[in-house]
Structure formats: C-alpha cells, structure tokens
Design a protein around this motif. Structure first.
Motif, mmCIF file in Angstrom:
data_model
loop_
_atom_site.group_PDB
_atom_site.id
_atom_site.type_symbol
_atom_site.label_atom_id
_atom_site.label_comp_id
_atom_site.label_asym_id
_atom_site.label_seq_id
_atom_site.Cartn_x
_atom_site.Cartn_y
_atom_site.Cartn_z
ATOM 1 N N LYS A 362 2.381 4.812 4.471
ATOM 2 C CA LYS A 362 1.261 3.875 4.568
ATOM 3 C C LYS A 362 1.660 2.498 4.034
ATOM 4 O O LYS A 362 1.328 1.465 4.631
ATOM 5 C CB LYS A 362 0.062 4.418 3.792
ATOM 6 N N ARG A 363 2.362 2.475 2.915
ATOM 7 C CA ARG A 363 2.758 1.193 2.330
ATOM 8 C C ARG A 363 3.748 0.456 3.224
ATOM 9 O O ARG A 363 3.648 -0.762 3.407
ATOM 10 C CB ARG A 363 3.357 1.419 0.941
ATOM 11 N N ALA A 364 4.722 1.197 3.776
ATOM 12 C CA ALA A 364 5.708 0.559 4.646
ATOM 13 C C ALA A 364 5.043 0.013 5.909
ATOM 14 O O ALA A 364 5.387 -1.077 6.390
ATOM 15 C CB ALA A 364 6.805 1.560 5.004
ATOM 16 N N HIS A 365 4.083 0.761 6.449
ATOM 17 C CA HIS A 365 3.346 0.333 7.643
ATOM 18 C C HIS A 365 2.581 -0.962 7.355
ATOM 19 O O HIS A 365 2.666 -1.944 8.114
ATOM 20 C CB HIS A 365 2.391 1.457 8.061
ATOM 21 N N ALA A 366 1.846 -0.977 6.243
ATOM 22 C CA ALA A 366 1.073 -2.171 5.887
ATOM 23 C C ALA A 366 1.991 -3.358 5.613
ATOM 24 O O ALA A 366 1.705 -4.489 6.037
ATOM 25 C CB ALA A 366 0.201 -1.881 4.668
ATOM 26 N N SER A 367 3.104 -3.123 4.921
ATOM 27 C CA SER A 367 4.034 -4.211 4.606
ATOM 28 C C SER A 367 4.601 -4.828 5.880
ATOM 29 O O SER A 367 4.718 -6.056 5.997
ATOM 30 C CB SER A 367 5.172 -3.690 3.722
ATOM 31 N N PHE A 368 4.951 -3.979 6.845
ATOM 32 C CA PHE A 368 5.485 -4.486 8.113
ATOM 33 C C PHE A 368 4.464 -5.379 8.817
ATOM 34 O O PHE A 368 4.791 -6.480 9.288
ATOM 35 C CB PHE A 368 5.879 -3.315 9.015
ATOM 36 N N LEU A 369 3.214 -4.916 8.893
ATOM 37 C CA LEU A 369 2.188 -5.698 9.584
ATOM 38 C C LEU A 369 1.906 -7.006 8.852
ATOM 39 O O LEU A 369 1.737 -8.062 9.485
ATOM 40 C CB LEU A 369 0.910 -4.874 9.716
ATOM 41 N N LEU A 370 1.861 -6.968 7.526
ATOM 42 C CA LEU A 370 1.621 -8.196 6.764
ATOM 43 C C LEU A 370 2.768 -9.184 6.950
ATOM 44 O O LEU A 370 2.547 -10.399 7.048
ATOM 45 C CB LEU A 370 1.436 -7.866 5.284
#
Length: 453
Positions: A362-370
């Motif tokens: 979840k964190r990696a997914h959010a970081s990529f989008l941000l």
C-alpha cells in the motif's frame, strides 16, 4: 544517432535494453584510460609513467577494458534512458562486459520501470471532515488524567482491591531439574541455569496493571499487610510448558488519593492557570489540537485509499521488497532506541517481513502515485521544508543539524528526505484542492395545498 539497439519486456514492469557505444567512442575512452594506467604503472625497465603506451595496453588489457566499460556504460545508459523516456523505479542492473579497442561496445541493462497509468482527475475525492470541537466529556476525561498524574498514595489498614498499590515480596520456587550453582562442579558455569532456581524479589505494583501477570492481581486482591498467598503459573522453556510455584507476601497496601478539583489546586499546576475554568480551557485546547491532528490523518488516509482505488497498478516486486525492508529497518531502529538487546534476543525477520508486506504494498503504491502527481504538477520540497525537517530530526536524535545533514548525505538519506517532503507537499496540495463533501440539506416542508387540513 540512437544508442538503443533493442528493447524488450522481461517481466512485470521490467525491461531489458541492449545498448551500443560506437567504436570511435570506445577507442577515445580506451586511450584516456590507458594513459591513466601508464602514469601509475610500474613496469620493470622503465621509470614510473614512462613505459610505452602499447606495452601498457598489452600488459593491462583486461583491466583497461573493464574500466572503459565501467566509465561508458553509465554515460550511455543515461543517454539511452533519456532517448527512450525511461522512468526507472530502481537503479539499473548492468551485465558485466569488457571493452576492446577498435570495436563497438554492446552491453545489456535490466531495469524496473514505472507501470503505465494515466493520472487524470486527482481533485474530486470525497474526504471526511471530522469535528474538532472538544466536548465536555472529553475535557472531563483529560481532567481526570491530570488528577491521576497528581494523585498521592496513602497507606490503608484493609484488604487490597483493584486500583490499590501493593508492596511486598515474591518468592520463586525452583523449577524441576535445577542444579544449585554451589553443587555444580563445572568451572565454566555461566549462570544460564540460574533462572531455573529459587529467588526472591521485591514487588511494588498497582493491582490491575495490564503489564503485570494476571495471577499477581488475582492473588494479591483481598490480602492485607502481613498476609501471604501462593499460586502456580505456566512457563515455557525450550518450547516445553512447565508449572512453577510462587509465594507472595504483602508488606503494605496503599490507596490512591485524588486531589479535589478547585481553584487552589488548579493554580498550582502552571503559572498560566489561576482557576478551574482556566484549566478546563487549556485542556480543551489540547483536546482540540489532538482532534485536528487526528482529523488531518483521517483525511490523508482517505485520500490515499481513494487514490489507490482510482489508479490500481502492479508494481515491480523489487520495489515492494525495498519498501518492506525499509519498514522493517525502521521498526528495528525504534526497538534499538527503546533498549532492545539484539544480541540476547532474535527478531523473527521472516515472519516480520511477511506481516509487513501488505502495508508495504500500500505504501509503495501510494508513493508511486504521489511521485507521478508531483512530477506532473511540478511539486518540489523547498529549502525551508528541508531545514525545518532536519531541525526536528536533530532534536529527536539529540544531535545538531549540521552533523545530521552530513550523516544523511553520506548514506543517501538526504535525498530520501527530500523525496518524502515532496510527497508530503503533494498530499497537502491534494487535500487543499479537495473540499469536504457538502452536507445534503433536508428538503423544506412544502406548504399544504389550499383546502387541505
């Protein structure tokens, strides 16, 4: 002239590039490296730096070829990535290769790249707007905590009850198989057997404290000063469960005395407080500040959840593994700061990594989008953001900002801090652009038609 000979997908978000460096570039770099070798080389029969260049090239052909490759590969990979528009998520892997004079240099690069996703509207999320005004009940609860912190303990002549404080001793019986150290003739005895033997310790605990054994609270409740009780509890040693006996003896029972809530007591808490009303106002401000922080976190969590749902992606496995490893290291560092002894206790790393993985995804997914939104919108962390973050971190680590900056620069942490600050700025921009949903107003009562009752 293109330097990319071929490109192919070799996995999820993983590409392999074959890149070619022209022979003319190889020869020019080969000559520069060979001259560097001649300046440093010591060859029998020649003064340092004076050996014939052809002899140096012959003597050190393998090493020169490797150095030429190491110099040219990063340069031409950078050119290839710009030429092809590669957005790498991790440093590339370059297959070892050795350059040879007079020939083009071909090498292979494998790189994890960003998944393809079109970031569209990022400003129409429905975010919660929790209330932040403190209630009377919340202020009362915080006031009660202040009273508990300022309470005193007074001895009482009665049986102990939950919430009381008990002082006394606990006697531990020996476990089966214990060999007293005095009887052990092993000169190398290291005390590893001592925990199996009898022992007596002082106790001072509040009955009902969740940190204490439940058996202690159960068996101390109802005892008065001078009384004893015994119990057994199951203990595990070497994966074997055994019963062990304990005896407890009470020396003193104390009762908590809470202060009366009046102006005299309130005025003694702080120079800015004169009355109970002043105290309640300050406690209300504390409650509100906490609720504002919690509301901000709830809005951030909702934003990231909706962002992930709106733009699902499959990330490279190595990216998720890196995030999980960073989370595990952060957890271990926190334990170390709390005094965890890694030499005496081993963390179950495999189990920890398995438990961390869903959150890491979840964190990696959010970081990529941000990161994508920040790049598209031109969001960057400012120098003031960085200095403020360094100051906060330095205070937390009890060091000065300059020393901390140097440490972070050495291990690449400063750039990671900039990335995190840029993500924070992106989140704040998205929150500011997404106003909370308007409350649907109830329809007004329609006037009754003429003639209706």
């Amino acid at each position: 002239m293109t330097v990319v000979v071929s490109k192919r997908d070799v996995g999820v978000c993983r590409q392999e590039f074959e890149i070619e460096v022209p022979a003319s570039e190889v020869d020019a770099e080969y000559l520069r490296v060979a001259r560097d070798y001649r300046r440093r080389a010591r060859i029998d029969g020649f003064r340092k730096g004076k050996a014939p260049l052809d002899l140096v090239r012959q003597r050190f052909a393998g090493s020169i070829g490797e150095d030429v490759s190491e110099r040219l590969a990063p340069k031409y990979w950078q050119r290839a990535s710009e030429e092809d528009g590669v957005q790498a998520m991790l440093p590339p892997s370059v297959a070892p290769v050795q350059a040879a004079p007079g020939q083009p240099l071909r090498f292979t690069v494998t790189v994890d790249v960003e998944p393809e996703v079109e970031i569209g509207d990022s400003r129409s999320f429905e975010l919660p707007q929790p209330g932040t005004e403190p209630s009377e009940a919340e202020v009362d609860e915080l006031l009660e905590q202040v009273r508990l912190q300022r309470s005193t303990w007074v001895p009482v002549d009665r049986a102990a009850a939950r919430g009381d404080r008990v002082r006394g001793r606990i006697h531990r019986a020996a476990m089966p198989g214990f060999v007293p150290e005095a009887a052990a003739e092993d000169e190398d005895h290291d005390g590893a057997n001592d925990h199996r033997g009898p022992a007596t310790h002082d106790i001072d605990l509040e009955l009902g404290d969740e940190r204490a054994w439940p058996e202690l609270t159960d068996n101390l409740t109802g005892l008065s000063a001078g009384q004893k009780s015994d119990f057994e509890r199951t203990e595990t040693e070497d994966d074997v469960e055994r019963q062990r006996g304990y005896e407890i003896e009470v020396d003193e029972v104390l009762e908590r005395k809470l202060p009366d809530v009046d102006d005299d007591w309130a005025s003694g808490l702080a120079a800015t407080i004169e009355t109970v009303d002043d105290l309640r106002r300050q406690l209300g401000d504390q409650v509100q500040a906490q609720k504002v922080e919690q509301a901000g976190q709830q809005r951030t969590d909702a934003l990231l959840d909706q962002l992930r749902d709106r733009y699902p992606v499959t990330l490279p496995e190595a990216v998720v593994e890196r995030e999980a490893l960073q989370m595990a290291r952060s957890y271990a560092n926190n334990l170390a700061r709390q005094g965890f002894d890694f030499e005496r206790q081993q963390l179950p790393w495999e189990q920890l990594m398995e438990e961390i993985r869903p959150q890491a995804e979840k964190r990696a997914h959010a970081s990529f989008l941000l990161d994508r939104i920040a790049r598209d919108d031109g969001v960057e962390a400012t120098a003031e953001d960085l200095e403020r973050a360094l100051e906060i971190m330095a205070r937390a680590r009890n060091t000065n900002r300059g020393r901390l900056r140097r440490e972070l620069e050495r291990d690449g942490g400063l750039e990671m801090l900039r990335v995190e600050l840029r993500r924070d700025r992106t989140v704040q921009a998205l929150l500011a652009a997404n106003t909370p949903p308007e409350e649907a107003s109830a329809p007004a009562d329609e006037p009754a038609a003429e003639g209706e009752d």
